[in-house]
Scaffold this motif. Structure first.
Motif, mmCIF file in Angstrom:
data_model
loop_
_atom_site.group_PDB
_atom_site.id
_atom_site.type_symbol
_atom_site.label_atom_id
_atom_site.label_comp_id
_atom_site.label_asym_id
_atom_site.label_seq_id
_atom_site.Cartn_x
_atom_site.Cartn_y
_atom_site.Cartn_z
ATOM 1 N N ARG A 256 40.917 43.079 37.489
ATOM 2 C CA ARG A 256 41.977 42.783 38.452
ATOM 3 C C ARG A 256 41.804 43.640 39.708
ATOM 4 O O ARG A 256 41.817 43.134 40.836
ATOM 5 C CB ARG A 256 43.356 43.047 37.816
ATOM 6 N N LEU A 257 41.582 44.924 39.471
ATOM 7 C CA LEU A 257 41.433 45.825 40.616
ATOM 8 C C LEU A 257 40.196 45.472 41.428
ATOM 9 O O LEU A 257 40.204 45.496 42.661
ATOM 10 C CB LEU A 257 41.336 47.284 40.135
ATOM 11 N N HIS A 258 39.126 45.107 40.699
ATOM 12 C CA HIS A 258 37.875 44.752 41.370
ATOM 13 C C HIS A 258 38.110 43.555 42.284
ATOM 14 O O HIS A 258 37.726 43.563 43.466
ATOM 15 C CB HIS A 258 36.790 44.437 40.330
ATOM 16 N N LEU A 259 38.779 42.558 41.738
ATOM 17 C CA LEU A 259 39.007 41.337 42.523
ATOM 18 C C LEU A 259 39.996 41.614 43.649
ATOM 19 O O LEU A 259 39.797 41.191 44.799
ATOM 20 C CB LEU A 259 39.519 40.208 41.624
ATOM 21 N N ALA A 260 41.058 42.376 43.319
ATOM 22 C CA ALA A 260 42.070 42.668 44.339
ATOM 23 C C ALA A 260 41.451 43.443 45.503
ATOM 24 O O ALA A 260 41.843 43.280 46.661
ATOM 25 C CB ALA A 260 43.215 43.461 43.726
ATOM 26 N N GLY A 261 40.465 44.263 45.186
ATOM 27 C CA GLY A 261 39.811 45.056 46.222
ATOM 28 C C GLY A 261 38.699 44.294 46.916
ATOM 29 O O GLY A 261 37.887 44.899 47.616
#
Ligand SMILES: Cc1cc2nc3c(=O)[nH]c(=O)nc-3n(C[C@H](O)[C@H](O)[C@H](O)COP(=O)(O)OP(=O)(O)OC[C@H]3O[C@@H](n4cnc5c(N)ncnc54)[C@H](O)[C@@H]3O)c2cc1C
Ligand SMILES: NC(=O)c1ccc[n+]([C@@H]2O[C@H](COP(=O)([O-])OP(=O)(O)OC[C@H]3O[C@@H](n4cnc5c(N)ncnc54)[C@H](OP(=O)(O)O)[C@@H]3O)[C@@H](O)[C@H]2O)c1
Ligand code: SF4
Lengths: 623, 392
Positions: free
Chosen positions: A105-110
């Motif tokens: 999630r963080l990877h995609l959000a970033g």
């Protein structure tokens, strides 16, 4: 000098401690299996695969790929894997699953990149054979097929992972890979954990071939290469029958191929070729043959060497055994190995019992206890208070168990075993056991012959599921209390048929099992047992006697001795490698000196051979 | 007595000093200023000297260590397992020997070990006695070396051919070997035969908790099992066996103690044993056998009453008859019966031990009658010492 351990947080530590015994791929607790795993089938979609994937992402060993996103997304955090994994290892993978989802999630959000796999013509051809869903070169999936905890196997990232669904597809895949000179490894559930199922070329995962077809008239069941032991045994038992299988998560065809399947029931059902009536293979060149065909390659013979794979087993006709309704179990205690062995041999020579095994204190305590801490206490209580060093397990019908009694050996019958099991925490702290132990010095285990002893044990131990699970993780405790209220969970007969507790031997540390076939000769076994111990101790490794089961009416036996390893401790791995080298040489020395000792290493991939050919290696030499 | 005329002052060689009686003899001999050579073995990773130091601590006699020498020996090895120089030096000293070491286990399965320790091992000590022309040889035997063929047991050589267990048999064989060897070589000797020795009647202190203690400990642990069941688990299982709490808070634990006949249990306290043995050692009569036994042994019924009172129990009953003939009423009764099986011959004993020699040597001193006050002192000490686990 010992290398200092790299600091790891708890979630990563859990992820990196996955044992790869594949227990989360079978529904051994009746609590259900990871839904996405059942649907997508690649190990990557089971908790085991997600553990590996998270560790690799956290350590930045692979990029985020489309499969990564799908694997993370498809986990619904149902928590089933906590029940299963905790039962075996005391770990809770859900925290890892959550961390994986968060990572993605963080990877995609970033705005992180999602690296699409490269186009590949071989992959296209593979997909034409098996369908788009069942072949991939996505690195996230490949990663979960790239390693196991074996200390002597280097990780190998496969170029392709293929899951064929039929014999024809297997044959076509093999021909295709041959044509492109792509090496391959065949994989069941990968729980041999000896580095056998990795390849830099392709990994052929047999998991989709799950057909089971009973032919009761002929006392056999045709089993596809993807059928796990647990599922087959469940189907057989539902029909009032039994099969000889071992580890529940092992795929049956893989297990025959690999080690010939040895279990406590091998005392009467045999091992290797004894297990099956026929089998179907795809030969290395891609043609299909049946074992029973007179023109087929001879897999019944045996060569004492590290043999190549003679073919891919696509299905096997497994022998069915009758079950009678008076079957039960007894554990006969012994203070010393020689007497336990003599007793086991006598049983086998007299053909008493279906399953027979000499078990050491490590197994008994570990198998019976839901937690490591309890197991440690139980091991001490058995050894120090009850003066029990070994137990001979006998499973048989009423006649067999009556014969054991008549032979003058009192034991723990299934009622007493259930009382002990559900009362283990009290057993560990019981004062009255000291008296029992002291008494044993005079008349060994005579208390077991008392009519009312089980009643006394019941009053003293207050057995109950709640008691047994009192040091289980509080969140999981209600589940485990309900689980242990099911009678089969404390029934040695059921537990031996389904083997759901034996993977606990790897709970504290990953286990490296030494398995040899030899005569049940007290002196020889003691010598080899002593050598195993000395070698492990020289290298500072946890080690213990595992078990011995008589084979071929007591003329031979299968002997397991275990070394234990922290799979993330480089220093311990290096010591293990040295110990493994020495132990291997030690076995070869005994083989040369006696002419009667066979190391299982030479049986690998020759598990369809006749057991006689490796139990009696002198036959070939003597001609 | 010839060579043994003045044994009261010179140094002695003592075996079995790490044991119950040997330990008490050691303490008393030290208290009387005697020098001792302690022959024994290390155990559990502890040297002989350290083991003895621990014992001296228990007796409050650490200051006396200077009176001791230690020899780590193995009685089954030639020269007692000592180096030839060490053996030679020992031989030249001609010490009086007090042999208390003995394998005291009863069970048939230990026969070989018991015979090896008590008979074969004895030969090595006797050889030292002969080769060193020892001043005197004292064998600590047992009243029960008498065997079971005769109920009138005199302070005379054993006549029985049958015994309750290999331990008794080995003690009889040891006596025979000592008297034959010593007589043949003109070596003065005595044989001391105590009955069952319990702790100090005045203080309750003891180093061993078998024999008298074992049945009480068994009852206590059975009591605790059922008390826990009643208090913590509702007591359904206890009730099914007729076990319940009584109004006064005591536990009704219906247990029958089966004894084959109306007999007695012959108990002597360790303080009595020590004083009497010292009297004998200081004025030994060559070839004499001494019964350190009680003229008024206790009955099992009385002991059962003591145990009930001490443990807050009721329902314990002594029954004359064979245990096997009666169906066991409950698990506690059945297990208790198994626990006391090895001791059964000693709790219904009809043997009568004459003690003229002992009376002469001790000026007629008798062991104290075993009353409840002594019982309670001894058992309180035993419980506090956790039956031996918290001794040191
Ligand atoms: C805790 C534990 C306990 C164990 N106890 C036992 C025991 O008591 N008895 C026993 O017999 N084994 C035992 N094993 C070993 C293990 O169960 C076997 O090695 C079994 O083969 C593993 O099954 P798998 O499906 O995971 O096979 P994999 O590990 O996937 O494969 C095993 C081998 O078989 C080959 N293979 C797989 N499928 C096929 C196929 N269809 N055709 C041809 N070759 C194939 C693989 O290439 C590999 O060489 C134990 C393992 C563990 C971890
Ligand atoms: N206690 C009684 O009620 C009683 C009654 C009648 C007669 N006795 C006699 O009194 C003597 C002492 O008895 P106890 O109660 O003092 O016994 P104990 O406490 O069991 O002590 C036995 C002693 O003998 C030693 N010993 C045992 N086996 C040995 C072996 N194989 N080699 C060398 N030494 C060995 C022991 O040494 P370790 O410590 O190294 O084991 C210990 O010092 C014995 O001869 C016994 O027969 C005792
Ligand atoms: S340790 Fe075993 S049960 Fe746990 S996730 Fe790994 S394979 Fe599954």
């Amino acid at each position: 000098m010992r290398r200092k351990e790299t600091p790891m947080n708890d979630v990563l530590r859990t992820a990196k401690n996955c044992r790869h015994y594949a227990m989360c791929k079978i529904d051994f607790l009746g609590s259900g299996v990871c839904r996405s795993g059942l649907e997508k089938q690649y190990v990557s979609f089971y908790p085991q695969g997600r553990m590996d994937l998270y560790a690799a992402l956290a350590e930045k060993r692979i990029p985020v790929t489309p499969a990564c996103v799908e694997i993370a997304d498809s986990c619904d955090l149902c928590g089933r894997c906590d029940y299963q994994c905790y039962f075996v290892t005391e770990m809770r993978p859900t925290a890892v699953m959550r961390a994986l989802k968060e990572h993605i999630r963080l990877h995609l959000a970033g705005g992180g990149e999602v690296l699409a796999p490269e186009k590949d013509v071989i992959l296209d051809e593979l997909r034409q054979i098996v369908g788009n869903d069942w072949a991939t070169n996505d690195r996230a999936i490949a990663l979960t097929y790239a390693h196991d905890p074996c200390p002597v196997a280097e990780p190998r990232m496969p170029g392709y992972v293929v899951m064929p669904g039929s014999t024809a597809e297997v044959a076509a895949v093999v021909r295709l890979l041959n044509r492109h000179s792509v090496p391959y490894a065949v994989r069941g559930n990968g729980s041999s954990v000896m580095g056998f199922v990795m390849s830099a070329g392709a990994v052929i995962d047999m998991g989709r071939m799950k057909a089971i077809a009973f032919d009761e008239k002929n006392w056999l069941v045709w089993v596809g290469a993807g059928v796990a032991a647990f599922d087959l045994q469940r189907e057989a038992l539902a029909r009032g029958l039994r099969v000889n299988v071992a580890e529940p998560a092992a795929l049956v065809c893989a297990n025959i191929m690999c080690s010939g399947i040895f279990s406590t029931f091998s005392a009467s059902y045999g091992t290797a070729a004894d297990n099956c009536i026929d089998a179907e293979f795809v030969a290395p060149a891609g043609e299909v043959f049946r074992l029973g065909d007179p023109a087929a390659p001879n897999l019944f013979g045996f060569r004492r060497e590290d043999a190549p794979l003679p073919g891919i087993c696509t299905s096997a006709a497994i022998r069915l055994h009758p079950v009678t309704d008076d079957e039960s179990s007894v554990f006969v205690p012994f203070a010393a190995l020689d007497r336990a062995l003599a007793f086991a041999r006598e049983l086998a020579m007299r053909r008493i019992g279906l399953a027979v095994a000499v078990l050491g204190g490590e197994y008994i305590s570990t198998f019976l206890s839901p937690t490591r801490a309890l197991a440690a206490g139980v091991k001490d209580a058995f050894r120090d208070k009850l003066k029990i060093a070994y137990l001979v397990l006998v499973i048989g019908d009423a006649h067999a168990l009556a014969a054991v009694k008549k032979m003058g050996h009192p034991g723990f019958d299934s009622r007493l075993m259930r009382i002990l099991n559900l009362g283990l925490p009290s057993l560990v702290s019981a004062r009255w056991l000291e008296l029992i132990g002291e008494l044993s010095d005079d008349e060994p285990f005579s208390y077991l012959g008392l009519d009312h002893f089980p009643d006394l044990a019941e009053a003293a131990l207050a057995p109950s599921p709640a008691q047994l699970v009192r040091d289980v993780d509080p969140e999981l405790r209600p589940f485990f209390a309900a689980l242990y209220s099911r009678p089969e969970m404390t029934d040695p007969l059921w537990l031996n048929m389904f083997r759901i507790v034996s993977a606990r031997m790897g709970r504290e540390k990953h286990v490296v099992a030494w398995i040899i076939y030899l005569p049940i000769d007290e002196r020889l076994v003691a010598e080899i047992d002593g050598e195993f111990r000395r070698i492990a101790e020289r290298h500072g490794l946890k080690n213990d006697f595992g078990f011995i089961t008589p084979l071929d009416n007591g003329k031979r036996c299968v002997f397991e001795y275990d070394y234990y390893l922290d799979q993330n401790d480089e220093d311990e791995k290096s010591r293990m490698r040295q110990a493994m080298g020495e132990a291997g040489m030690m076995i070869e020395k005994f083989t040369a000196a006696t002419g009667t000792v066979t190391w299982i290493r030479h049986v690998f991939r020759q598990g369809f051979s006749r057991k006689e050919s490796f139990l009696y290696p002198g036959a070939a030499a003597g001609r | 007595m010839k060579r043994g005329d003045a044994p009261g002052d010179g140094p002695c060689l003592l075996t079995g000093a790490t044991g119950f009686l040997g330990g008490h003899l050691m303490a008393e001999l030290l208290a009387r200023g005697r020098r001792l050579v302690i022959a024994g073995r290390p155990a559990g990773g502890e040297s002989l000297a350290d083991r003895i130091r621990r014992l001296l601590g228990w007796f409050g006699m650490q200051r006396r260590e200077a009176q001791l020498e230690f020899l780590e020996t193995d009685f089954l090895k030639p020269g007692l397992g000592l180096g030839s120089g060490e053996y030679e030096r020992l031989r030249r000293r001609g010490l009086a020997i007090i042999h208390c070491a003995s394998d005291t286990r009863f069970a048939e399965k230990n026969r070989a070990a018991v015979m090896a320790a008590n008979v074969t091992g004895l030969a090595g000590i006797l050889e030292l006695a002969l080769r060193s022309r020892a001043r005197c040889f004292h064998l600590l035997s047992s009243a029960y070396a008498a065997g079971i063929d005769h109920s009138d047991c005199r302070e005379a050589p054993v006549r029985s051919l049958r015994f309750n267990n290999p331990y008794e048999e080995s003690k009889a064989l040891a006596e025979k070997a000592v008297s034959a060897t010593c007589r043949a070589h003109g070596l003065p000797f005595t044989i001391i035969r105590p009955a069952i020795v319990y702790g100090d009647a005045r203080t309750g202190r003891s180093l061993r908790f078998n024999a008298l203690y074992h049945p009480v400990r068994s009852l206590l642990q059975l009591r605790d099992i059922y008390l826990a069941d009643i208090r913590e688990n509702g007591g359904k299982r206890s009730a099914a066996s007729g076990i319940r709490l009584e109004d006064g808070g005591g536990l009704r634990l219906p247990i029958r103690i089966f004894i084959p006949r109306e007999g007695k249990i012959n108990l002597v306290s360790v303080d009595y044993f020590t004083a009497a043995a010292l009297a004998i050692l200081e004025r030994p009569e060559d070839g004499a056998i001494y019964h350190l036994t009680s003229r008024r042994p206790a009955s099992m019924t009385r002991l059962a009453e003591f145990a009930e009172r001490f443990l807050g129990l009721s329902g314990v009953e002594v029954v004359i008859g064979a245990a096997g003939a009666a169906r066991m009423r409950n698990p506690a009764e059945e297990l208790f019966d198994l626990f006391i099986r090895p001791y059964r011959p000693y709790i219904a004993d009809c043997r009568d031990f004459s003690r003229e020699n002992a009376d002469r040597a001790t000026g007629g001193a008798q062991p104290p009658d075993f009353d409840y006050a002594i019982f309670r002192r001894c058992m309180e000490f035993a419980v506090a010492a956790d039956w031996g686990k918290k001794l040191f």
